[in-house]
Design a protein around this motif. Sequence first.
Motif, PDB file in Angstrom:
ATOM      1  N   LEU A  54       0.851  -1.189   0.000  1.00 16.89           N
ATOM      2  CA  LEU A  54       0.000   0.000   0.000  1.00 16.89           C
ATOM      3  C   LEU A  54       0.880   1.229   0.000  1.00 16.89           C
ATOM      4  CD1 LEU A  54      -2.684   1.594   0.348  1.00 16.89           C
ATOM      5  CD2 LEU A  54      -2.393   1.310   2.817  1.00 16.89           C
ATOM      6  N   ARG A  55       0.668   2.120  -0.967  1.00 18.46           N
ATOM      7  CA  ARG A  55       1.401   3.391  -1.012  1.00 18.46           C
ATOM      8  C   ARG A  55       0.402   4.531  -1.098  1.00 18.46           C
ATOM      9  NH1 ARG A  55       6.551   5.586  -4.054  1.00 18.46           N
ATOM     10  NH2 ARG A  55       7.180   3.412  -3.990  1.00 18.46           N
ATOM     11  N   VAL A  56       0.623   5.555  -0.274  1.00 14.18           N
ATOM     12  CA  VAL A  56      -0.181   6.778  -0.302  1.00 14.18           C
ATOM     13  C   VAL A  56       0.753   7.921  -0.672  1.00 14.18           C
ATOM     14  CG1 VAL A  56      -1.683   8.322   0.989  1.00 14.18           C
ATOM     15  CG2 VAL A  56      -1.700   5.869   1.496  1.00 14.18           C
ATOM     16  N   LEU A  87       4.053   8.687   1.637  1.00 22.73           N
ATOM     17  CA  LEU A  87       5.079   9.629   1.202  1.00 22.73           C
ATOM     18  C   LEU A  87       4.541  11.049   1.196  1.00 22.73           C
ATOM     19  CD1 LEU A  87       6.731   7.672  -1.744  1.00 22.73           C
ATOM     20  CD2 LEU A  87       7.599   7.972   0.574  1.00 22.73           C
ATOM     21  N   ASN A  88       5.252  11.929   1.867  1.00 25.82           N
ATOM     22  CA  ASN A  88       4.952  13.361   1.881  1.00 25.82           C
ATOM     23  C   ASN A  88       6.304  14.059   1.782  1.00 25.82           C
ATOM     24  OD1 ASN A  88       3.931  15.914   2.275  1.00 25.82           O
ATOM     25  ND2 ASN A  88       3.166  15.551   4.338  1.00 25.82           N
ATOM     26  N   PRO A  89       6.877  14.118   0.575  1.00 28.12           N
ATOM     27  CA  PRO A  89       8.276  14.516   0.413  1.00 28.12           C
ATOM     28  C   PRO A  89       8.606  15.829   1.120  1.00 28.12           C
ATOM     29  CG  PRO A  89       7.380  13.743  -1.657  1.00 28.12           C
ATOM     30  CD  PRO A  89       6.228  13.834  -0.710  1.00 28.12           C
ATOM     31  N   ALA A  90       9.648  15.766   1.951  1.00 32.33           N
ATOM     32  CA  ALA A  90      10.108  16.931   2.714  1.00 32.33           C
ATOM     33  C   ALA A  90       8.991  17.529   3.562  1.00 32.33           C
ATOM     34  CB  ALA A  90      10.702  17.991   1.791  1.00 32.33           C
ATOM     35  N   ASN A  91       7.969  16.724   3.871  1.00 34.15           N
ATOM     36  CA  ASN A  91       6.844  17.176   4.695  1.00 34.15           C
ATOM     37  C   ASN A  91       6.181  18.429   4.128  1.00 34.15           C
ATOM     38  OD1 ASN A  91       7.518  15.126   6.564  1.00 34.15           O
ATOM     39  ND2 ASN A  91       9.027  16.452   7.489  1.00 34.15           N
ATOM     40  N   TYR A 112       6.085   2.586   6.942  1.00 34.52           N
ATOM     41  CA  TYR A 112       6.929   3.778   6.790  1.00 34.52           C
ATOM     42  C   TYR A 112       6.052   4.963   6.438  1.00 34.52           C
ATOM     43  CZ  TYR A 112      10.242   7.116   4.872  1.00 34.52           C
ATOM     44  OH  TYR A 112      10.955   8.256   4.617  1.00 34.52           O
ATOM     45  N   ALA A 113       6.222   6.071   7.138  1.00 33.70           N
ATOM     46  CA  ALA A 113       5.401   7.247   6.853  1.00 33.70           C
ATOM     47  C   ALA A 113       6.193   8.512   7.142  1.00 33.70           C
ATOM     48  CB  ALA A 113       4.125   7.219   7.695  1.00 33.70           C
ATOM     49  N   GLU A 114       5.945   9.537   6.351  1.00 34.40           N
ATOM     50  CA  GLU A 114       6.584  10.826   6.577  1.00 34.40           C
ATOM     51  C   GLU A 114       5.539  11.936   6.472  1.00 34.40           C
ATOM     52  OE1 GLU A 114       9.574  11.247   3.600  1.00 34.40           O
ATOM     53  OE2 GLU A 114       8.168  11.122   1.934  1.00 34.40           O
ATOM     54  N   GLY A 115       5.722  12.972   7.270  1.00 34.83           N
ATOM     55  CA  GLY A 115       4.851  14.125   7.196  1.00 34.83           C
ATOM     56  C   GLY A 115       3.429  13.859   7.622  1.00 34.83           C
ATOM     57  N   LEU A 116       3.229  12.986   8.625  1.00 38.70           N
ATOM     58  CA  LEU A 116       1.870  12.723   9.085  1.00 38.70           C
ATOM     59  C   LEU A 116       1.324  13.913   9.859  1.00 38.70           C
ATOM     60  CD1 LEU A 116       1.934   8.973  10.169  1.00 38.70           C
ATOM     61  CD2 LEU A 116       1.343   9.978   7.983  1.00 38.70           C
ATOM     62  N   GLY A 117      -0.014  13.983   9.950  1.00 36.38           N
ATOM     63  CA  GLY A 117      -0.655  15.156  10.518  1.00 36.38           C
ATOM     64  C   GLY A 117      -1.050  15.020  11.960  1.00 36.38           C
ATOM     65  N   ILE A 134       7.948   0.112  12.679  1.00 40.41           N
ATOM     66  CA  ILE A 134       7.213   1.376  12.564  1.00 40.41           C
ATOM     67  C   ILE A 134       8.248   2.485  12.403  1.00 40.41           C
ATOM     68  CG2 ILE A 134       5.653   2.996  13.696  1.00 40.41           C
ATOM     69  CD1 ILE A 134       4.572   0.590  15.297  1.00 40.41           C
ATOM     70  N   ASP A 135       8.242   3.154  11.275  1.00 39.72           N
ATOM     71  CA  ASP A 135       9.245   4.171  10.935  1.00 39.72           C
ATOM     72  C   ASP A 135       8.494   5.428  10.519  1.00 39.72           C
ATOM     73  OD1 ASP A 135      11.332   5.695   9.971  1.00 39.72           O
ATOM     74  OD2 ASP A 135      12.217   4.095   8.776  1.00 39.72           O
ATOM     75  N   ILE A 136       8.467   6.439  11.401  1.00 45.03           N
ATOM     76  CA  ILE A 136       7.601   7.597  11.185  1.00 45.03           C
ATOM     77  C   ILE A 136       8.378   8.889  11.364  1.00 45.03           C
ATOM     78  CG2 ILE A 136       5.637   8.907  12.123  1.00 45.03           C
ATOM     79  CD1 ILE A 136       4.283   6.308  12.770  1.00 45.03           C
ATOM     80  N   ALA A 137       8.185   9.813  10.439  1.00 48.49           N
ATOM     81  CA  ALA A 137       8.593  11.210  10.615  1.00 48.49           C
ATOM     82  C   ALA A 137       7.318  12.043  10.591  1.00 48.49           C
ATOM     83  CB  ALA A 137       9.543  11.651   9.510  1.00 48.49           C
TER      84      ALA A 137
END
Length: 247
Positions: A54-56, A87-91, A112-117, A134-137
């Motif tokens: 799954l990719r968002v 993916l939320n490049p560079a947040n 893996y997730a980046e730039g979550l709200g 679980i790898d989160i920024a």
Amino acid sequence: NIIGSYGTDFVITSSTPNTQDVIQINPTSIADEGVELHNIWIYELSGTPARDILRVNLDLTHGLKKLRLFGCLFRTSNAAGRAVRILNPANINANGLFSTNIERNEFIGGFYAEGLGDSVRIKDNTFAGLNIGIDIAMLPIDAAASASTKLSIKDNNITALGGAIVIRVGRGVTIADNNIEQLVDLTGGACITLFDLDDASGKSVITNNKIEPNDPGAKCNGISLVSCKNTAVINNQIGTSAKTLSY
């Protein structure tokens, strides 16, 4: 909203193109309403393709209000792929995902997730196999005080080969009541690693976890904190079978 019955599965073989993700979500506006997946099992039967299950994809003008995953099984066979990748490049999307709820799933290959709200809840899941469990920024450390308010990781079983939990930036982080076993060498690493937590939303806490690092001569540690403000580590059981070399 995609709902399957238990036992409903998608078996992915090596003949499927390696670059083609199984499910890909591409929002069409800054805040699409959201996506829910229930009781879907997707696993690779053979080969080691580099796809994500799954990719968002988020960017400056495309976001989601909600992502909810319940009772799914996603399994990858290649460390280049992830069970779930957000993916939320560079947040760059300050909205990111307003609400993320991950519950009662089995992910083999990492989340893996980046730039979550604003609100992220990960509860009662199993994380195993390749990559970090679980790898989160979350949003940048200088985000507004109202952003990235809560991240809760509770009651999960994590035996992922690359380490259990890595939070690279965030605030209001709770890691509680998880069973974490590092079954292979993670040289110089730690089962839980937190970087750059600020305290705009109050303190963060690591509590009531059972943490068992692998204990080779290279040292595989229990918890690592780097530049974390107002972060409490309390009431955890941390140890290995040998209890000789790890921290």
